[in-house]
Design a protein around this motif. Structure first.
Motif, PDB file in Angstrom:
ATOM      1  N   ILE A  93     -13.425   4.724  12.770  1.00  0.00           N
ATOM      2  CA  ILE A  93     -12.459   5.694  13.280  1.00  0.00           C
ATOM      3  C   ILE A  93     -11.023   5.216  13.065  1.00  0.00           C
ATOM      4  N   ASP A  94     -10.851   3.948  12.645  1.00  0.00           N
ATOM      5  CA  ASP A  94      -9.496   3.396  12.574  1.00  0.00           C
ATOM      6  C   ASP A  94      -9.009   3.039  11.178  1.00  0.00           C
ATOM      7  N   ARG A  95      -9.820   3.322  10.139  1.00  0.00           N
ATOM      8  CA  ARG A  95      -9.399   2.990   8.766  1.00  0.00           C
ATOM      9  C   ARG A  95      -9.961   4.019   7.790  1.00  0.00           C
ATOM     10  N   VAL A  96      -9.250   4.176   6.693  1.00  0.00           N
ATOM     11  CA  VAL A  96      -9.694   5.069   5.628  1.00  0.00           C
ATOM     12  C   VAL A  96      -9.482   4.360   4.292  1.00  0.00           C
ATOM     13  N   SER A  97     -10.394   4.574   3.381  1.00  0.00           N
ATOM     14  CA  SER A  97     -10.298   4.019   2.036  1.00  0.00           C
ATOM     15  C   SER A  97      -9.839   5.127   1.100  1.00  0.00           C
ATOM     16  N   LEU A  98      -8.694   4.922   0.454  1.00  0.00           N
ATOM     17  CA  LEU A  98      -8.124   5.915  -0.453  1.00  0.00           C
ATOM     18  C   LEU A  98      -7.996   5.322  -1.848  1.00  0.00           C
ATOM     19  N   LEU A  99      -8.327   6.114  -2.855  1.00  0.00           N
ATOM     20  CA  LEU A  99      -8.166   5.677  -4.237  1.00  0.00           C
ATOM     21  C   LEU A  99      -6.707   5.822  -4.645  1.00  0.00           C
ATOM     22  N   THR A 100      -6.171   4.790  -5.259  1.00  0.00           N
ATOM     23  CA  THR A 100      -4.812   4.811  -5.800  1.00  0.00           C
ATOM     24  C   THR A 100      -4.895   4.560  -7.300  1.00  0.00           C
ATOM     25  N   LEU A 101      -3.768   4.510  -7.955  1.00  0.00           N
ATOM     26  CA  LEU A 101      -3.743   4.209  -9.386  1.00  0.00           C
ATOM     27  C   LEU A 101      -4.262   2.801  -9.673  1.00  0.00           C
ATOM     28  N   GLU A 102      -4.211   1.933  -8.672  1.00  0.00           N
ATOM     29  CA  GLU A 102      -4.632   0.543  -8.842  1.00  0.00           C
ATOM     30  C   GLU A 102      -5.993   0.256  -8.213  1.00  0.00           C
ATOM     31  N   GLY A 103      -6.715   1.265  -7.782  1.00  0.00           N
ATOM     32  CA  GLY A 103      -8.014   1.069  -7.142  1.00  0.00           C
ATOM     33  C   GLY A 103      -7.981   1.509  -5.691  1.00  0.00           C
ATOM     34  N   ARG A 104      -9.048   1.210  -4.979  1.00  0.00           N
ATOM     35  CA  ARG A 104      -9.154   1.630  -3.581  1.00  0.00           C
ATOM     36  C   ARG A 104      -8.356   0.719  -2.663  1.00  0.00           C
TER      37      ARG A 104
ATOM     38  N   GLN B  64       0.825  -1.200   0.000  1.00  0.00           N
ATOM     39  CA  GLN B  64       0.000   0.000   0.000  1.00  0.00           C
ATOM     40  C   GLN B  64       0.866   1.261   0.000  1.00  0.00           C
ATOM     41  N   HIS B  65       1.963   1.220   0.723  1.00  0.00           N
ATOM     42  CA  HIS B  65       2.889   2.358   0.747  1.00  0.00           C
ATOM     43  C   HIS B  65       3.387   2.655  -0.660  1.00  0.00           C
ATOM     44  N   ALA B  66       3.781   1.607  -1.373  1.00  0.00           N
ATOM     45  CA  ALA B  66       4.274   1.774  -2.745  1.00  0.00           C
ATOM     46  C   ALA B  66       3.176   2.343  -3.647  1.00  0.00           C
ATOM     47  N   LEU B  67       1.944   1.875  -3.480  1.00  0.00           N
ATOM     48  CA  LEU B  67       0.826   2.386  -4.282  1.00  0.00           C
ATOM     49  C   LEU B  67       0.538   3.857  -3.970  1.00  0.00           C
ATOM     50  N   LEU B  68       0.541   4.211  -2.698  1.00  0.00           N
ATOM     51  CA  LEU B  68       0.308   5.610  -2.316  1.00  0.00           C
ATOM     52  C   LEU B  68       1.404   6.513  -2.877  1.00  0.00           C
ATOM     53  N   LEU B  69       2.633   6.063  -2.790  1.00  0.00           N
ATOM     54  CA  LEU B  69       3.749   6.852  -3.291  1.00  0.00           C
ATOM     55  C   LEU B  69       3.661   7.034  -4.800  1.00  0.00           C
ATOM     56  N   ALA B  70       3.370   5.957  -5.520  1.00  0.00           N
ATOM     57  CA  ALA B  70       3.238   6.032  -6.984  1.00  0.00           C
ATOM     58  C   ALA B  70       2.088   6.960  -7.378  1.00  0.00           C
ATOM     59  N   THR B  71       0.981   6.872  -6.645  1.00  0.00           N
ATOM     60  CA  THR B  71      -0.179   7.721  -6.939  1.00  0.00           C
ATOM     61  C   THR B  71       0.164   9.183  -6.698  1.00  0.00           C
ATOM     62  N   MET B  72       0.821   9.466  -5.573  1.00  0.00           N
ATOM     63  CA  MET B  72       1.207  10.840  -5.244  1.00  0.00           C
ATOM     64  C   MET B  72       2.164  11.401  -6.301  1.00  0.00           C
ATOM     65  N   GLU B  73       3.138  10.608  -6.702  1.00  0.00           N
ATOM     66  CA  GLU B  73       4.107  11.067  -7.699  1.00  0.00           C
ATOM     67  C   GLU B  73       3.442  11.334  -9.048  1.00  0.00           C
ATOM     68  N   ARG B  74       2.533  10.453  -9.456  1.00  0.00           N
ATOM     69  CA  ARG B  74       1.831  10.641 -10.730  1.00  0.00           C
ATOM     70  C   ARG B  74       0.916  11.870 -10.657  1.00  0.00           C
ATOM     71  N   PHE B  75       0.248  12.049  -9.531  1.00  0.00           N
ATOM     72  CA  PHE B  75      -0.629  13.208  -9.340  1.00  0.00           C
ATOM     73  C   PHE B  75       0.178  14.504  -9.484  1.00  0.00           C
ATOM     74  N   ASN B  76       1.326  14.589  -8.841  1.00  0.00           N
ATOM     75  CA  ASN B  76       2.137  15.805  -8.902  1.00  0.00           C
ATOM     76  C   ASN B  76       2.800  15.992 -10.259  1.00  0.00           C
ATOM     77  N   GLU B  77       3.103  14.894 -10.934  1.00  0.00           N
ATOM     78  CA  GLU B  77       3.604  14.980 -12.311  1.00  0.00           C
ATOM     79  C   GLU B  77       2.519  15.592 -13.205  1.00  0.00           C
ATOM     80  N   ALA B  78       1.277  15.159 -13.011  1.00  0.00           N
ATOM     81  CA  ALA B  78       0.157  15.727 -13.764  1.00  0.00           C
ATOM     82  C   ALA B  78      -0.017  17.210 -13.431  1.00  0.00           C
ATOM     83  N   CYS B  79       0.140  17.569 -12.160  1.00  0.00           N
ATOM     84  CA  CYS B  79       0.034  18.977 -11.764  1.00  0.00           C
ATOM     85  C   CYS B  79       1.060  19.830 -12.498  1.00  0.00           C
ATOM     86  N   ASN B  80       2.272  19.321 -12.654  1.00  0.00           N
ATOM     87  CA  ASN B  80       3.301  20.081 -13.375  1.00  0.00           C
ATOM     88  C   ASN B  80       2.916  20.285 -14.840  1.00  0.00           C
TER      89      ASN B  80
END
Length: 169
Positions: A106-117, A15-31
């Motif tokens: 209160i203890d979990r969150v569902s986040l969308l990544t490049l590979e799904g939630r 999940q860490h790798a997916l979040l990181l990849a999603t964040m990097e792609r999102f910011n690449e798109a922002c640029n």
């Protein structure tokens, strides 16, 4: 009054790798979006969306709502000073709203990544837990990466305390 609570995420290594990849792609798109905004001298969200939305979705593989959030992030940054093209670091904050993020208790969150939630556990102290439970969350949160650890900056609307009436002044 609004206050921001920092909530630590506890993703698995995958999940860490997916979040990181999603964040990097999102910011690449922002640029890329920032380049178009600067070229066309527009900070208008809807005008920019007409110019770049489909190209961003196709090139970067972002979901529809992630693309809209990226365009919003760029327009907010570009409006500050239209003489300068904004740039975004690969690990800059990523905006999540209620369409791409949902709380699962209160203890979990569902986040969308490049590979799904992804359902990601949360670690928080009593202060954050009490405020989130008592006042609820607002519509969006920012995903932050600090020294390899992910956090959500969650906005909570807390009632204003009544003004104190002092008579000994």
């Amino acid at each position: 009054m609004n206050t921001t609570l920092m909530v630590k995420l506890a993703p698995t290594p995958e999940q860490h790798a997916l979040l990181l990849a999603t964040m990097e792609r999102f910011n690449e798109a922002c640029n890329r979006i920032a380049e178009v905004a600067f070229e066309h001298h527009t900070a208008g969200k809807y005008k920019l969306q007409k110019l770049i939305y489909h190209a961003v979705r196709e090139r970067f593989g972002l979901s529809a709502q992630m693309t809209v959030r990226a365009i919003s992030k760029v327009t907010e940054a570009y409006k500050r000073d239209k003489r300068v093209k904004p740039t975004f670091s690969p690990h800059g904050a990523m905006i999540y709203d209620e369409r791409i993020m949902s709380w699962k208790g209160i203890d979990r969150v569902s986040l969308l990544t490049l590979e799904g939630r992804e359902l990601i556990p949360i670690i928080m102290g009593g202060y954050q837990s009490d405020r989130l439970a008592a006042y609820g969350k607002r519509g969006q949160a920012d995903l932050l990466s600090r020294d390899g650890t992910f956090y959500l900056a969650v906005v909570v609307d807390i009632p204003e305390p009544p003004p104190s009436e002092r008579s000994d002044v």
